[in-house]
Design a protein around this motif. Sequence first.
Motif, PDB file in Angstrom:
ATOM      1  N   GLN A  12       0.847  -1.195   0.000  1.00  0.00           N
ATOM      2  CA  GLN A  12       0.000   0.000   0.000  1.00  0.00           C
ATOM      3  C   GLN A  12       0.881   1.242   0.000  1.00  0.00           C
ATOM      4  OE1 GLN A  12      -3.475   0.077   0.247  1.00  0.00           O
ATOM      5  NE2 GLN A  12      -3.600  -2.150   0.120  1.00  0.00           N
ATOM      6  N   LEU A  13       0.312   2.339  -0.449  1.00  0.00           N
ATOM      7  CA  LEU A  13       1.047   3.597  -0.404  1.00  0.00           C
ATOM      8  C   LEU A  13       0.781   4.281   0.929  1.00  0.00           C
ATOM      9  CD1 LEU A  13       0.420   5.123  -3.931  1.00  0.00           C
ATOM     10  CD2 LEU A  13       2.404   3.863  -3.124  1.00  0.00           C
ATOM     11  N   VAL A  14       1.844   4.796   1.542  1.00  0.00           N
ATOM     12  CA  VAL A  14       1.620   5.560   2.760  1.00  0.00           C
ATOM     13  C   VAL A  14       0.928   6.870   2.396  1.00  0.00           C
ATOM     14  CG1 VAL A  14       3.561   4.579   4.010  1.00  0.00           C
ATOM     15  CG2 VAL A  14       3.896   6.637   2.641  1.00  0.00           C
ATOM     16  N   GLU A  15       0.286   7.464   3.387  1.00  0.00           N
ATOM     17  CA  GLU A  15      -0.428   8.716   3.159  1.00  0.00           C
ATOM     18  C   GLU A  15       0.526   9.764   2.598  1.00  0.00           C
ATOM     19  OE1 GLU A  15      -3.740  11.290   5.586  1.00  0.00           O
ATOM     20  OE2 GLU A  15      -2.210  10.222   6.694  1.00  0.00           O
ATOM     21  N   HIS A  16       0.059  10.536   1.636  1.00  0.00           N
ATOM     22  CA  HIS A  16       0.848  11.603   1.000  1.00  0.00           C
ATOM     23  C   HIS A  16       2.128  11.076   0.350  1.00  0.00           C
ATOM     24  CE1 HIS A  16      -2.002  14.151   2.894  1.00  0.00           C
ATOM     25  NE2 HIS A  16      -1.483  14.063   4.090  1.00  0.00           N
ATOM     26  N   PHE A  17       2.128   9.808  -0.058  1.00  0.00           N
ATOM     27  CA  PHE A  17       3.333   9.223  -0.657  1.00  0.00           C
ATOM     28  C   PHE A  17       3.847  10.057  -1.831  1.00  0.00           C
ATOM     29  CE2 PHE A  17       5.074   6.651  -4.129  1.00  0.00           C
ATOM     30  CZ  PHE A  17       6.163   6.071  -3.509  1.00  0.00           C
ATOM     31  N   PHE A  18       2.981  10.361  -2.785  1.00  0.00           N
ATOM     32  CA  PHE A  18       3.432  11.092  -3.977  1.00  0.00           C
ATOM     33  C   PHE A  18       3.922  12.496  -3.619  1.00  0.00           C
ATOM     34  CE2 PHE A  18       0.949   7.800  -6.077  1.00  0.00           C
ATOM     35  CZ  PHE A  18       1.709   7.535  -7.203  1.00  0.00           C
ATOM     36  N   ARG A  19       3.210  13.139  -2.703  1.00  0.00           N
ATOM     37  CA  ARG A  19       3.564  14.496  -2.309  1.00  0.00           C
ATOM     38  C   ARG A  19       4.991  14.523  -1.727  1.00  0.00           C
ATOM     39  NH1 ARG A  19      -0.756  17.324   1.499  1.00  0.00           N
ATOM     40  NH2 ARG A  19      -1.799  17.933  -0.427  1.00  0.00           N
ATOM     41  N   MET A  49       6.099  10.356 -11.870  1.00  0.00           N
ATOM     42  CA  MET A  49       4.969  10.009 -11.010  1.00  0.00           C
ATOM     43  C   MET A  49       3.740   9.645 -11.832  1.00  0.00           C
ATOM     44  SD  MET A  49       5.389  12.247  -7.603  1.00  0.00           S
ATOM     45  CE  MET A  49       5.178  13.784  -8.421  1.00  0.00           C
ATOM     46  N   GLY A 145       5.199  19.476  -2.267  1.00  0.00           N
ATOM     47  CA  GLY A 145       4.567  18.869  -3.431  1.00  0.00           C
ATOM     48  C   GLY A 145       3.211  19.448  -3.783  1.00  0.00           C
ATOM     49  N   ASP A 219      -3.817  20.674   5.533  1.00  0.00           N
ATOM     50  CA  ASP A 219      -2.588  20.059   5.008  1.00  0.00           C
ATOM     51  C   ASP A 219      -1.414  21.021   5.120  1.00  0.00           C
ATOM     52  OD1 ASP A 219      -4.324  18.085   4.339  1.00  0.00           O
ATOM     53  OD2 ASP A 219      -3.771  17.949   2.231  1.00  0.00           O
TER      54      ASP A 219
ATOM     55  N   SER B  19      -1.674  17.282  -9.329  1.00  0.00           N
ATOM     56  CA  SER B  19      -0.736  17.423  -8.223  1.00  0.00           C
ATOM     57  C   SER B  19      -0.424  16.032  -7.690  1.00  0.00           C
ATOM     58  CB  SER B  19      -1.357  18.274  -7.124  1.00  0.00           C
ATOM     59  OG  SER B  19      -2.397  17.555  -6.500  1.00  0.00           O
ATOM     60  N   PRO B  20       0.704  15.890  -6.989  1.00  0.00           N
ATOM     61  CA  PRO B  20       1.024  14.584  -6.395  1.00  0.00           C
ATOM     62  C   PRO B  20      -0.127  14.035  -5.564  1.00  0.00           C
ATOM     63  CG  PRO B  20       2.911  16.043  -6.226  1.00  0.00           C
ATOM     64  CD  PRO B  20       1.785  16.868  -6.783  1.00  0.00           C
ATOM     65  N   GLU B  21      -0.820  14.912  -4.844  1.00  0.00           N
ATOM     66  CA  GLU B  21      -1.912  14.434  -4.001  1.00  0.00           C
ATOM     67  C   GLU B  21      -3.058  13.890  -4.856  1.00  0.00           C
ATOM     68  OE1 GLU B  21      -1.167  14.151  -1.030  1.00  0.00           O
ATOM     69  OE2 GLU B  21      -3.055  13.672  -0.028  1.00  0.00           O
ATOM     70  N   MET B  23      -2.660  12.540  -7.749  1.00  0.00           N
ATOM     71  CA  MET B  23      -2.195  11.252  -8.260  1.00  0.00           C
ATOM     72  C   MET B  23      -2.408  10.168  -7.212  1.00  0.00           C
ATOM     73  SD  MET B  23       1.299  12.097 -10.216  1.00  0.00           S
ATOM     74  CE  MET B  23       1.594  13.711 -10.874  1.00  0.00           C
ATOM     75  N   GLN B  24      -2.146  10.542  -5.974  1.00  0.00           N
ATOM     76  CA  GLN B  24      -2.340   9.584  -4.882  1.00  0.00           C
ATOM     77  C   GLN B  24      -3.805   9.142  -4.847  1.00  0.00           C
ATOM     78  OE1 GLN B  24       0.201   9.524  -2.064  1.00  0.00           O
ATOM     79  NE2 GLN B  24      -0.853   8.046  -0.787  1.00  0.00           N
ATOM     80  N   MET B  28      -5.301   5.422  -5.360  1.00  0.00           N
ATOM     81  CA  MET B  28      -6.141   4.798  -4.335  1.00  0.00           C
ATOM     82  C   MET B  28      -7.432   4.284  -4.957  1.00  0.00           C
ATOM     83  SD  MET B  28      -4.847   5.281  -1.169  1.00  0.00           S
ATOM     84  CE  MET B  28      -6.183   5.618  -0.044  1.00  0.00           C
TER      85      MET B  28
END
Lengths: 423, 116
Positions: A12-19, A49, A145, A219, B19-21, B23-24, B28
């Motif tokens: 799984q991706l951790v929260e705010h992974f991409f950011r 990304m 990010g 955030d 934005s990265p967010e 994309m997240q 998901m």
Amino acid sequence: MPREVTPSEPPQLVEHFFRHESAKLIAVLTRAFGVRYLDLIEDKVQEAMLAAVQAWRQRGIPTNPAGWIYRVARNRVLDALRREKIHQRALALAHQTEAAIESLVEDWLSEDQLPDSLLRMIFVCCHPGLDRQSQIAMTLKILCGFSISEIARGLLISAEAAKKRVQRAKKTLAQQQIKIDLPPTVELQSRLSVVHDVLYLMFNEGYSTSKGHEPLRDDICEEAARLCHLLCEHKTFSTPETRALLALMLSHAARLDARVDSNGAVVLLAEQDRSLWDRKLIRFAEVWLERSKTDSPSRFHMEAAIALTHCHAASVAETHWPTIIKFYDHLLTIHDSPLYILNRAIARGESGDVDSALAEIESIRNHREMRNYFLLDCAVGRLQELGSNVEAAITAYSAALRASSAPHEQALLNKKLTQLKAS
Amino acid sequence: MAKFMFVYRGGDEGAAEASPEQMQQAMMAWGNWIQSGMEAGWLLDGGDGLKAEGQVVQPDLTVIDGPFAESKELVGGYSMVEAADLAAAVELAKACPMPAAGGTVEVRELAGHTAE
């Protein structure tokens, strides 16, 4: 047909992974190639990304998602540099061969070395050569990010303005040939103090409810605290002031969820359900304030102490106002601001001394920073209420209503006025 | 039960500015959809994506670069799904993240031809 059963939970991706991955890669790659390639690196990290999203959405997340994105980003940066025939120059400027840069970058990305690159980038984004607005916008863009439109939404400015702030900053950084370095010892105090101010303002931007609630602003608070925590984990930057700033942010952050009701409307301190306050964050704030002890407390120390005193009270009535007044007295010796005087006056009124509180507010009414400041008349209204002067309270809240421009503030004031007129 | 192929087109418009967010959130959404399908059993295969670049062999065996479709019309990927009938498969397609991302899902039943 028997189906294959996955033996373990898929990654799984951790929260705010991409950011946060974006911030990491931009910091490390910019450190490797120089700030002149910041735009190119940002583009390539963005592409990497996007490629990740496309590759993973159907096949699932790989076991090492960060490594996956890094490899794609690195290759794309190198390809772009080769294509633009600036490859040799970039390498020459970095005094490295391509292989050496790759191994350097991989070292820098390791868990124990990563904070160093991020901290360098904080000092670049908060460079004193940039104006304050650009410092905040750059910090959000590069280290948090945020996209341009998210910066705009978070700071309540137009996308055009957000873009300009970032572009202006990049231009200055390139013109002044800013290096991705930590500040030299002689400049350390002053440079760190700029970073404190930027993170403090960034947090306040996110925390302010002056234009209503927007989740993205929470955030911003979270990010400011994250960066401040990063400073607190570094041996040089973890000064008493840095720690007090973190304590201050955490003690405010503890109340984030209670400030907004289920409809997204802002709830004032007096009406907040204090059981919603985050006890864990309050505890962390206490720990960091404890660790920030010093003989010469900063305004962050005093503000954190005030915020924590509120956190410890079961209600407005049970708040230990004399302590808060004492903290404001001290705060005013460090940093003279009419806003602190206003807040001290409210504390005085809450502790029963309405007349002197009102007199003090009148003494700052004509201050430049207080002109058309609707909270000043709100405070007068509250104090008149405490003194049971309903007519005077109505007059003050009406004045506040005229000075207010945000619909949700006006709604709160109208509600207040209706209640008072009915009483 | 019948087998269906979901053919995905588009859905990447505006991705360059995402934005990265965002994309997240997109990740998901896909992860949750795939997982729920795998657990419930109607998703036979999450499928794969197709690279944008390729070549096209013409009837006269000349080879041209392509396909040069607009990204909105370009097939970008597929998944394999099992459902009672076309209507049920279409309901499953409605719940996948593609429409919300601005793309389309073409739902096609496999003909089931065999050699026997």
